[in-house]
Design a protein around this motif. Structure first.
Motif, short mmCIF file in Angstrom:
data_model
loop_
_atom_site.label_atom_id
_atom_site.label_comp_id
_atom_site.label_asym_id
_atom_site.label_seq_id
_atom_site.Cartn_x
_atom_site.Cartn_y
_atom_site.Cartn_z
N MET A 105 89.58 -9.38 41.73
CA MET A 105 90.09 -7.92 41.04
C MET A 105 89.66 -6.69 41.91
SD MET A 105 89.72 -8.82 37.62
CE MET A 105 89.06 -8.43 36.46
N VAL A 106 90.96 -5.61 41.40
CA VAL A 106 89.87 -4.03 41.54
C VAL A 106 89.85 -3.59 40.25
CG1 VAL A 106 91.46 -2.14 42.72
CG2 VAL A 106 91.91 -4.39 43.05
N TYR A 107 88.79 -3.16 40.61
CA TYR A 107 87.70 -1.94 39.91
C TYR A 107 88.36 -0.36 40.09
CZ TYR A 107 85.50 -6.05 38.68
OH TYR A 107 85.10 -7.86 38.98
N PHE A 108 88.47 0.09 38.52
CA PHE A 108 88.65 2.19 39.34
C PHE A 108 86.66 2.17 38.35
CE2 PHE A 108 89.77 6.20 37.81
CZ PHE A 108 89.65 6.57 38.59
N GLN B 105 86.30 -0.32 43.97
CA GLN B 105 85.59 -1.54 44.01
C GLN B 105 86.87 -2.69 44.21
OE1 GLN B 105 82.67 -1.24 41.80
NE2 GLN B 105 81.01 -0.75 43.23
N PHE B 106 86.46 -3.31 45.38
CA PHE B 106 87.21 -4.88 44.85
C PHE B 106 86.29 -5.98 45.42
CE2 PHE B 106 89.34 -7.64 48.22
CZ PHE B 106 90.14 -8.28 47.24
N GLU B 107 86.69 -6.85 44.51
CA GLU B 107 85.64 -8.15 44.15
C GLU B 107 86.50 -9.70 44.32
OE1 GLU B 107 82.27 -9.73 41.82
OE2 GLU B 107 83.66 -8.58 40.87
N PRO B 108 86.74 -9.82 45.43
CA PRO B 108 86.92 -11.92 45.52
C PRO B 108 85.76 -12.51 45.15
CG PRO B 108 86.47 -10.54 48.20
CD PRO B 108 86.52 -9.93 47.01
N MET B 109 86.34 -13.93 44.34
CA MET B 109 85.54 -14.62 43.65
C MET B 109 85.98 -15.92 43.54
SD MET B 109 85.63 -12.22 40.01
CE MET B 109 86.08 -11.37 39.85
#
Length: 158
Positions: free
Chosen positions: A132-135, A110-114
């Motif tokens: 952020m990049v989540y695995f 998942q990729f999350e810009p904030m």
């Protein structure tokens, strides 16, 4: 204390409030201090304080919008230019946030810009952008840039 209000499937309003009690203690025996210094005198008189904050966020699938008061209680400070004690309006310290978590690669990544904006009565207001990049929501890697404090990098697992 936090509370989650479901509105629909994958849609929520979340509230949170915290509170606490603190004590400031100065040890003046280890140095040469002027007892008439208004900053030291004020700090010694105002040793107990209340602390608390409040926040609310709206979540709809990957979208998250938030707002918070960073401190709910007035505190006192000494203005060194004219040596007077003033009240500090804590409700003028606010944080606004927005983010969106995009699924990538069949939910493994998942990729999350904030984006964040902080308003403060006595400090410099600032903007911050973060990605952020989540695995599998277990490991994450990210970077941020704050227009006042500069860049930061993050790595975490949980």
């Amino acid at each position: 204390f936090g509370y989650n209000v479901p509105i629909a499937s994958e849609q929520f309003i979340r509230f949170g409030i915290s509170g606490g009690f603190g004590l400031n203690n100065l040890n003046l025996s280890d140095g040469d201090f002027d007892p008439n210094d208004p900053t030291i005198a004020n700090a010694m008189q105002n040793t107990y304080y209340l602390d608390g904050n409040f926040g609310i966020s709206y979540t709809n699938k990957g979208l998250n919008l938030g707002f918070s008061f960073l401190s709910l209680f007035d505190s006192k400070y000494v203005n060194q230019s004219n040596e007077t004690t003033k009240n500090f309006n804590q409700l003028k310290n606010r944080l606004f946030s927005a983010s969106y978590k995009f699924p990538i690669s069949s939910q493994k990544f998942q990729f999350e810009p904030m984006l964040f904006y902080r308003e403060s009565e006595n400090e410099i207001d600032y903007f911050e952008g973060m990605a952020m990049v989540y695995f599998k929501n277990v490991i994450w890697l990210g970077a941020s840039y704050n227009n006042v404090k500069g860049a930061a990098f993050m790595l975490g697992a949980g």
